[in-house]
Design an enzyme around this catalytic site. Sequence first.
Site, mmCIF file in Angstrom:
data_model
loop_
_atom_site.group_PDB
_atom_site.id
_atom_site.type_symbol
_atom_site.label_atom_id
_atom_site.label_comp_id
_atom_site.label_asym_id
_atom_site.label_seq_id
_atom_site.Cartn_x
_atom_site.Cartn_y
_atom_site.Cartn_z
ATOM 1 N N ASP A 162 8.267 3.981 -2.364
ATOM 2 C CA ASP A 162 9.237 2.992 -2.855
ATOM 3 C C ASP A 162 9.383 3.085 -4.375
ATOM 4 O OD1 ASP A 162 10.578 1.602 -0.879
ATOM 5 O OD2 ASP A 162 8.946 0.183 -0.541
ATOM 6 N N GLN A 201 6.946 -3.541 3.464
ATOM 7 C CA GLN A 201 8.268 -4.169 3.455
ATOM 8 C C GLN A 201 8.224 -5.509 2.699
ATOM 9 O OE1 GLN A 201 11.163 -2.755 4.684
ATOM 10 N NE2 GLN A 201 12.151 -4.491 3.691
ATOM 11 N N LYS A 243 14.247 2.056 9.230
ATOM 12 C CA LYS A 243 13.469 3.093 8.531
ATOM 13 C C LYS A 243 12.769 4.003 9.548
ATOM 14 C CE LYS A 243 13.156 0.310 4.398
ATOM 15 N NZ LYS A 243 12.432 -0.604 3.517
#
Length: 283
Positions: A119, A96, A52
């Site tokens: 997200d 994460q 990422k």
Amino acid sequence: MRIIDGKSVAQDIKNNLKTAIARAVERCGKPIGLAVILVGDNPASKIYTSNKVRACEEVGISSYMYEFKDGTPEEDILSLISRLNADETINGILVQLPLPKGYDEGKILKAINVHKDVDGFSAFQIGRLNMGDPQLVPCTPLGVLALLDYYNIPIEGKNAVVVGRSNIVGKPVASLLLFRNATVTICHSRTPDLAGHTKRADILVAAVGRAKLITADMVKEGAVVIDVGINRTEAGLAGDVDFESVAPKASYITPVPGGVGPMTIAMLMSNTLKAYELQNGKD
Ligand code: NAD
């Protein structure tokens, strides 16, 4: 049969994003920032977060990586999130997953400002999606739709069957397909006669986490097969679809790796740009 090349589609999308990001930054006169929070040392999570960060460099987003040891008090993570929420140089925040055992995932995710929720996991963003007014949509489902669109695969009026009902993949994929006027069936671990459903699919999305669960006898001739699964087996990475046997029957199929996987990160970059634009007055 055509193999859907997620790697090259993702690269194409990132190339276009690079231009769009440069333009947006010039227009607003400030950089775009993404904060990535990693707790513990899960090897797969480390790879995902470093990918990422690398993608951010590629497209022109400033990334800020925060790493915590497993065992760090939850309050320390919550207080970082609270600082990032208030920090104008940070447009997107992601934690994460999965978090190590003992952390309250729901509590930590809820602490993220919904406008920085790149997200798309918050109740606010999921609610918008389900009401047909999507804003920051979960990245993997968004990637699935982007692949279908890239290959000009029609969605409207088609029978779409989604296997898996998780909040981060199955349900949002189903919402997006419904939003695009497919007739959607969601199957899950308690669905009797799974094959009876999958055999009717024009578009079949597998998001289960069981290697090679979907076999050729479960797929209609000419179906579009999208495999979200990532399963680590002794023979290496495998999808939820038995690619070898299903591919000859499919009109389009995604491989694992190189299908949906690379799209997730491209969509994260796209969501970060979107969050930046929304925070800078572009709706
Ligand atoms: P999850 O474990 O949260 O959900 C799995 C779903 O599959 C559940 O809804 C369950 O009801 C259903 N299921 C389980 N066994 C089943 C069976 N035998 N028949 C029918 N349904 C069954 O998983 P998730 O987070 O949605 O992830 C699914 C898969 O996608 C995993 O392999 C994961 O690694 C992968 N994934 C990939 C990406 C990517 O970037 N490509 C992103 C997220 C998840």
